[in-house]
Design a protein around this motif. Structure first.
Motif, PDB file in Angstrom:
ATOM      1  N   PHE A 196      16.525   2.726 -12.483  1.00  0.00           N
ATOM      2  CA  PHE A 196      15.261   1.978 -12.495  1.00  0.00           C
ATOM      3  C   PHE A 196      15.291   0.871 -11.443  1.00  0.00           C
ATOM      4  O   PHE A 196      16.367   0.411 -11.054  1.00  0.00           O
ATOM      5  N   THR A 197      14.121   0.442 -11.052  1.00  0.00           N
ATOM      6  CA  THR A 197      14.061  -0.580  -9.991  1.00  0.00           C
ATOM      7  C   THR A 197      14.842  -1.836 -10.394  1.00  0.00           C
ATOM      8  O   THR A 197      15.489  -2.444  -9.557  1.00  0.00           O
ATOM      9  N   ILE A 198      14.795  -2.184 -11.691  1.00  0.00           N
ATOM     10  CA  ILE A 198      15.487  -3.416 -12.112  1.00  0.00           C
ATOM     11  C   ILE A 198      16.999  -3.278 -11.978  1.00  0.00           C
ATOM     12  O   ILE A 198      17.714  -4.270 -11.949  1.00  0.00           O
ATOM     13  N   ASN A 199      17.481  -2.022 -11.920  1.00  0.00           N
ATOM     14  CA  ASN A 199      18.923  -1.786 -11.776  1.00  0.00           C
ATOM     15  C   ASN A 199      19.287  -1.360 -10.358  1.00  0.00           C
ATOM     16  O   ASN A 199      20.387  -0.878 -10.114  1.00  0.00           O
ATOM     17  N   ALA A 200      18.334  -1.471  -9.447  1.00  0.00           N
ATOM     18  CA  ALA A 200      18.560  -0.939  -8.098  1.00  0.00           C
ATOM     19  C   ALA A 200      18.519  -2.045  -7.045  1.00  0.00           C
ATOM     20  O   ALA A 200      18.010  -1.856  -5.949  1.00  0.00           O
ATOM     21  N   MET A 201      19.050  -3.178  -7.420  1.00  0.00           N
ATOM     22  CA  MET A 201      19.117  -4.277  -6.445  1.00  0.00           C
ATOM     23  C   MET A 201      20.576  -4.598  -6.125  1.00  0.00           C
ATOM     24  O   MET A 201      21.462  -4.287  -6.924  1.00  0.00           O
ATOM     25  N   ALA A 202      20.776  -5.204  -4.976  1.00  0.00           N
ATOM     26  CA  ALA A 202      22.133  -5.603  -4.589  1.00  0.00           C
ATOM     27  C   ALA A 202      22.111  -7.056  -4.122  1.00  0.00           C
ATOM     28  O   ALA A 202      21.037  -7.615  -3.850  1.00  0.00           O
ATOM     29  N   MET A 203      23.289  -7.658  -4.058  1.00  0.00           N
ATOM     30  CA  MET A 203      23.404  -8.996  -3.476  1.00  0.00           C
ATOM     31  C   MET A 203      24.593  -9.004  -2.541  1.00  0.00           C
ATOM     32  O   MET A 203      25.672  -8.518  -2.916  1.00  0.00           O
ATOM     33  N   SER A 252      28.353 -14.007   5.626  1.00  0.00           N
ATOM     34  CA  SER A 252      27.076 -14.083   6.343  1.00  0.00           C
ATOM     35  C   SER A 252      25.858 -13.906   5.435  1.00  0.00           C
ATOM     36  O   SER A 252      24.760 -14.314   5.795  1.00  0.00           O
ATOM     37  N   ASN A 253      26.034 -13.263   4.293  1.00  0.00           N
ATOM     38  CA  ASN A 253      24.841 -13.027   3.442  1.00  0.00           C
ATOM     39  C   ASN A 253      25.136 -13.330   1.971  1.00  0.00           C
ATOM     40  O   ASN A 253      24.567 -12.707   1.074  1.00  0.00           O
ATOM     41  N   PHE A 254      26.013 -14.283   1.735  1.00  0.00           N
ATOM     42  CA  PHE A 254      26.458 -14.547   0.365  1.00  0.00           C
ATOM     43  C   PHE A 254      25.287 -14.931  -0.559  1.00  0.00           C
ATOM     44  O   PHE A 254      24.555 -15.882  -0.298  1.00  0.00           O
ATOM     45  N   GLY A 255      25.127 -14.163  -1.617  1.00  0.00           N
ATOM     46  CA  GLY A 255      24.090 -14.475  -2.616  1.00  0.00           C
ATOM     47  C   GLY A 255      22.686 -14.048  -2.207  1.00  0.00           C
ATOM     48  O   GLY A 255      21.727 -14.319  -2.927  1.00  0.00           O
ATOM     49  N   HIS A 256      22.547 -13.337  -1.078  1.00  0.00           N
ATOM     50  CA  HIS A 256      21.206 -12.892  -0.666  1.00  0.00           C
ATOM     51  C   HIS A 256      20.814 -11.639  -1.425  1.00  0.00           C
ATOM     52  O   HIS A 256      21.599 -10.691  -1.521  1.00  0.00           O
ATOM     53  N   LEU A 257      19.605 -11.641  -1.932  1.00  0.00           N
ATOM     54  CA  LEU A 257      19.126 -10.493  -2.720  1.00  0.00           C
ATOM     55  C   LEU A 257      18.647  -9.372  -1.793  1.00  0.00           C
ATOM     56  O   LEU A 257      17.893  -9.623  -0.845  1.00  0.00           O
ATOM     57  N   ILE A 258      19.091  -8.162  -2.074  1.00  0.00           N
ATOM     58  CA  ILE A 258      18.595  -6.998  -1.328  1.00  0.00           C
ATOM     59  C   ILE A 258      17.791  -6.162  -2.311  1.00  0.00           C
ATOM     60  O   ILE A 258      18.343  -5.536  -3.214  1.00  0.00           O
ATOM     61  N   ASP A 259      16.491  -6.243  -2.163  1.00  0.00           N
ATOM     62  CA  ASP A 259      15.594  -5.663  -3.169  1.00  0.00           C
ATOM     63  C   ASP A 259      14.623  -4.718  -2.458  1.00  0.00           C
ATOM     64  O   ASP A 259      13.527  -5.119  -2.072  1.00  0.00           O
ATOM     65  N   LEU A 260      15.046  -3.469  -2.305  1.00  0.00           N
ATOM     66  CA  LEU A 260      14.256  -2.527  -1.506  1.00  0.00           C
ATOM     67  C   LEU A 260      13.135  -1.864  -2.306  1.00  0.00           C
ATOM     68  O   LEU A 260      12.269  -1.212  -1.751  1.00  0.00           O
ATOM     69  N   PHE A 261      13.191  -1.981  -3.639  1.00  0.00           N
ATOM     70  CA  PHE A 261      12.205  -1.246  -4.449  1.00  0.00           C
ATOM     71  C   PHE A 261      11.430  -2.155  -5.410  1.00  0.00           C
ATOM     72  O   PHE A 261      10.982  -1.729  -6.471  1.00  0.00           O
ATOM     73  N   ASN A 262      11.357  -3.412  -5.068  1.00  0.00           N
ATOM     74  CA  ASN A 262      10.595  -4.380  -5.867  1.00  0.00           C
ATOM     75  C   ASN A 262      11.119  -4.588  -7.280  1.00  0.00           C
ATOM     76  O   ASN A 262      10.352  -4.791  -8.220  1.00  0.00           O
ATOM     77  N   GLY A 263      12.418  -4.545  -7.412  1.00  0.00           N
ATOM     78  CA  GLY A 263      13.029  -4.762  -8.722  1.00  0.00           C
ATOM     79  C   GLY A 263      12.748  -6.153  -9.270  1.00  0.00           C
ATOM     80  O   GLY A 263      12.491  -6.332 -10.456  1.00  0.00           O
ATOM     81  N   LYS A 264      12.754  -7.144  -8.374  1.00  0.00           N
ATOM     82  CA  LYS A 264      12.568  -8.522  -8.832  1.00  0.00           C
ATOM     83  C   LYS A 264      11.152  -8.697  -9.414  1.00  0.00           C
ATOM     84  O   LYS A 264      10.972  -9.335 -10.458  1.00  0.00           O
ATOM     85  N   GLU A 265      10.198  -8.101  -8.749  1.00  0.00           N
ATOM     86  CA  GLU A 265       8.812  -8.157  -9.235  1.00  0.00           C
ATOM     87  C   GLU A 265       8.720  -7.475 -10.599  1.00  0.00           C
ATOM     88  O   GLU A 265       8.054  -7.964 -11.512  1.00  0.00           O
ATOM     89  N   ASN A 269      20.241 -18.384  -2.030  1.00  0.00           N
ATOM     90  CA  ASN A 269      21.528 -17.922  -2.560  1.00  0.00           C
ATOM     91  C   ASN A 269      21.426 -17.857  -4.085  1.00  0.00           C
ATOM     92  O   ASN A 269      21.350 -18.884  -4.752  1.00  0.00           O
ATOM     93  N   TYR A 270      21.410 -16.630  -4.644  1.00  0.00           N
ATOM     94  CA  TYR A 270      21.251 -16.451  -6.092  1.00  0.00           C
ATOM     95  C   TYR A 270      22.559 -16.670  -6.853  1.00  0.00           C
ATOM     96  O   TYR A 270      22.585 -16.610  -8.063  1.00  0.00           O
ATOM     97  N   LEU A 271      23.632 -16.861  -6.098  1.00  0.00           N
ATOM     98  CA  LEU A 271      24.926 -16.948  -6.778  1.00  0.00           C
ATOM     99  C   LEU A 271      25.391 -18.391  -6.987  1.00  0.00           C
ATOM    100  O   LEU A 271      26.562 -18.631  -7.219  1.00  0.00           O
ATOM    101  N   VAL A 272      24.453 -19.333  -6.913  1.00  0.00           N
ATOM    102  CA  VAL A 272      24.902 -20.718  -7.069  1.00  0.00           C
ATOM    103  C   VAL A 272      25.099 -21.122  -8.526  1.00  0.00           C
ATOM    104  O   VAL A 272      26.013 -21.861  -8.860  1.00  0.00           O
TER     105      VAL A 272
END
Ligand code: ATP
Length: 417
Positions: free
Chosen positions: A124-131, A136-149, A3-6
């Motif tokens: 850009f990938t760094i701007n293309a992520m969702a949470m 059921s999915n609070f704070g879960h990162l949805i990173d389809l294009f490797n933005g976190k990397e 959970n990234y929102l802690v």
């Protein structure tokens, strides 16, 4: 799943939770997306909350406005809503969408899409992520294009090869994020970007839209590295075909702006971007500046600032004279736009000019007469030009500290009359 929102700001977290709960109640999926997700991963402050939902924006926004005591603005035509909360927090709500571009630089055609489409339409990938923010999915990162990397490696990377062709304003955005986060534009992305500049794709965008992105660059904490990078890439073409930016001048102005912003008298100003713009265009001719202002649809007072650059060198010359009267300084400065006054202050290192402008800005421009036209009528003067001239005359005496009280103002009025 993590959970990234802690660890985020408590007030902020409460708002996100409430949006999530309301979405659950309305059986909609909701996600925070874009810059806010990037900044959560980077542990940076950001008070703009972009939310995409799979459902009806208006219905959700209406109930959220009540729940969060926010002012809601609906943009029916775009199917979006903005909620402005008391604590300067801003929430934008939009339905997941898919975008396509009929031609380079055109506004996108928008239709309903999936979350993946919505992320894929981004710059850009760094701007293309969702949470996720539902229970059921609070704070879960949805990173389809490797933005976190890419954040981890400090890379600005487009999502597909047509990105700069579709929207050439992304050229400026790439530079801006690269410089803001001290990242670097990834190799392949950089070659696509250079190609876009070489092919003058920026010409495909309306200058006004392009300028909106350029202005954001000037609003960054340190615009100079942005401008240096853009210059290195040949990206100033859009300002004027023969335009050569003098970075040494802009940097000198920047150094003084930094010092000014620390002074209480200038601290609350928000016109600094315009001061940078003045430093950038100062070497263009009057006509070129006028043309530029028209092209990018500057607002009336902004265009006026550009025109007033014409007077700056004469004023600076006058400022070198010893013992200018305060009223003389006021006469030179009072009709200038604020940004021009700040530019005058920032373009020189000369102490005396700084003192003149500081005194005008902090004291003299706020001086008011105690008497009014009514008082002059009582001593026999009629309304009109003569009265205006006399009020000015008395005002200048007051600025020069020859008189201070209302009695003294009246006495002088009688003498002058
Ligand atoms: P900032 O911190 O400067 O506000 P931001 O990423 O929040 O950065 P915005 O301009 O507010 O920038 O845009 C919000 C999001 O919308 C971006 O993160 C990005 O996902 C998307 N976006 C904005 N402009 C574009 C664009 N020109 N092309 C594609 N996606 C964009």
């Amino acid at each position: 799943m993590k959970n990234y929102l802690v660890n985020i700001d408590k007030r902020f977290l409460d708002v996100i939770k409430k949006i999530g709960q309301e979405s659950d109640r309305q059986k909609m999926s909701a996600y925070i997306v874009g810059g806010i997700v990037r900044d959560i991963l980077l542990k940076k402050k950001n008070y703009d909350l972009d939310i995409v939902i799979e459902g009806n924006v208006k219905k959700l926004a209406q109930s959220l406005a009540k729940k969060l005591k926010a002012k809601a603005i609906f943009y029916e035509q775009f199917g979006t809503a903005t909620l402005n909360l008391e604590n300067k927090l801003r929430i934008d709500l939009v339905t997941v969408r898919k975008e396509s571009y009929a031609r380079s630089g055109a506004l996108p055609n928008v239709k309903l899409g999936t979350l993946r489409d919505d992320l894929f339409r981004r710059d850009f990938t760094i701007n293309a992520m969702a949470m996720g923010i539902n229970h059921s999915n609070f704070g879960h990162l949805i990173d389809l294009f490797n933005g976190k990397e890419d954040i981890r490696h400090g890379k600005i990377r487009v999502l597909h090869d047509k990105s700069f062709i579709d929207d050439p304003t992304r050229i400026l955005r790439a530079v801006r994020f690269e410089q803001r986060f001290q990242f670097h534009i990834e190799r392949h992305t950089l070659s696509l970007l250079k190609k876009a500049i070489k092919n003058k794709l920026t010409d495909n965008v309306t200058p006004t839209r392009y300028f909106v992105e350029f202005k954001k660059m000037l609003c960054e904490k340190s615009p100079v590295p942005n401008l240096r990078r853009l210059k290195g890439l040949g990206g100033f073409y859009f300002l004027h075909p023969q335009f050569k930016i003098n970075l040494r001048h802009v940097n000198a102005v920047h150094q003084n702006i930094q010092k000014m912003r620390r002074k209480s008298m200038y601290k609350d100003q928000n016109q600094w971007w315009m001061v940078y713009l003045l430093a950038i265009v100062t070497h263009l001719s009057g006509d070129q500046r006028k043309g530029f202002g028209k092209k990018v649809h500057l607002r009336r007072e902004e265009a006026k600032s550009l025109a007033q650059l014409e007077d700056c060198s004469e004023i600076m010359k006058q400022f070198l004279r010893k013992s200018l009267k305060r009223s003389e300084i006021l006469k030179m400065l009072h009709s200038l736009e604020e940004s021009v006054i700040f530019y005058l202050r920032a373009k020189t290192n000369q102490q005396q000019s700084h003192q003149y402008i500081d005194r005008y800005w902090s004291v003299d421009k706020n001086v008011q007469l105690s008497i009014s036209g009514e008082d002059l009528k009582q001593i026999g003067l009629h309304e009109g030009k003569k009265m205006g001239r006399m009020l000015n005359e008395i005002y200048y005496h007051k600025i020069d500290k020859h008189i201070q009280t209302k009695q003294e103002e009246l006495k002088l009025a009688k003498q002058l009359y």
